[in-house]
Write an enzyme that holds these catalytic residues in place. Structure first.
Site: not given
Ligand code: NAP
Length: 294
Positions: A54, A98, A121
């Site tokens: 990412k 994460q 997200d």
């Protein structure tokens, strides 16, 4: 093999190129550099790989990448502190914590602390709620990627029978909401669904987000259906290593389906490209600029 293979890698590269071009224009025209902060707590090997890719992609897209690595023993309050600082940082337009987190930290408490406008997200209850009622929202990246992949086969999903196998908050539920928004007729199946093979055989478009290797078999698939495989499963091999397979038995499914995504090289790359797109969108919204049509 009959099915057309949906090349997620090539489609992700194309989307990525458009996002990078839009980011360059944003920077040139408005002096705004989209910034993504990625937070990794502990050293889960799979998470390490995800956050590294990412971060690399963020930089390659001409955006600002900030990695925050915290030790495995980090407390919930310490992580909340970092999230608050990132919420207030004007150079950070997207925040990604994460998952999974170590057991002492409640992921829902962390997700709820992220500014919904920076929640790239799309997991914050405000974004989930906005998606559910059809308001503009930051939408989870994997479902976004799934819709884009399906639309390369069906430019409109209107009226199609769509089946989502899996009802997680990060994939199955938001995917079902997006499909409703596309006017598909949506069925959501899960571990308690009766006769899943028969339910599956009715689907024009089948999305598998189960987390169990090669669950969807050849005789589950309506001939000519489109199959989007979200699963990422590591299966041990005879030489002591492992290979990555999806939730669909690819080789046999490809003999029946009209189009199918491979694993790897399908949904995975599109997920990262959609994260870049969400970061770009969040940056535009933060200064009330219109979002580029991508
Ligand atoms: P999850 O939270 O574990 O949810 C799995 C869902 O599948 C649950 O709703 C579960 O039903 C259902 N399920 C489990 N066994 C089933 C069965 N035998 N028959 C029917 N339904 C069954 O998983 P997730 O986070 O949604 O992820 C799903 C998969 O996608 C995983 O392989 C994950 O690694 C992968 N993934 C990939 C990406 C990507 O970028 N490509 C991103 C995210 C996830 P219940 O609700 O009844 O338990």
């Amino acid at each position: 093999m009959k099915a057309r293979i949906i090349d997620g890698k090539a489609l992700a590269d194309e989307l990525f190129g458009k996002v990078a071009a839009a980011a360059a224009r944003l920077s040139a025209d408005h002096g705004l550099e989209p910034g993504l902060a990625v937070v990794l707590v502990g050293n889960n090997p799979a998470s390490e790989i995800y956050v590294r890719s990412k971060s690399v992609k963020t930089v390659a897209a001409g955006m600002r990448s900030a990695m925050h690595r915290l030790p495995d023993a980090t407390t919930q309050d310490e992580l909340l502190d970092l999230v608050r600082r990132l919420n207030e940082d004007s150079r950070t337009h997207g925040i990604l914590v994460q998952l999974p987190l170590p057991p002492q930290i409640d992921p829902q408490a962390i997700i709820a602390a992220i500014d919904p406008g920076k929640d790239v997200d799309g997991f914050h209850p405000v974004n989930a709620g906005r998606l559910a009622v059809g308001l503009p929202a930051l939408v989870p990246c994997t479902p976004l990627g799934c819709i884009r992949l399906a639309k390369t086969v069906h430019p409109t999903l209107e009226g199609l029978d769509a089946l989502v196998i899996g009802r997680s908050n990060i994939v199955g539920k938001p995917l079902a909401q997006l499909l409703l928004g596309e006017n598909a007729t949506v069925t959501v199946a899960h571990s308690r669904t009766r006769d899943l093979p028969a339910t599956s055989r009715r689907a024009d478009v089948l999305f598998a987000a189960i987390g169990r290797a090669e669950t969807v078999r050849r005789d589950w698939i309506k001939p000519g259906a489109t199959v989007i495989d979200v699963g990422i499963n590591r299966v041990p091999t005879a030489d002591g290593k492992y290979r990555v397979v999806g939730d669909v038995a690819f080789a046999e499914a490809a003999e029946v389906a009209g189009a199918i995504t491979p694993v790897p090289g399908g949904v995975g790359p599109m997920t990262i490209a959609c994260l870049m797109l969400n970061t770009l969108r969040a940056a535009c919204r933060s200064v009330n600029l219109p979002e580029p049509e991508i």
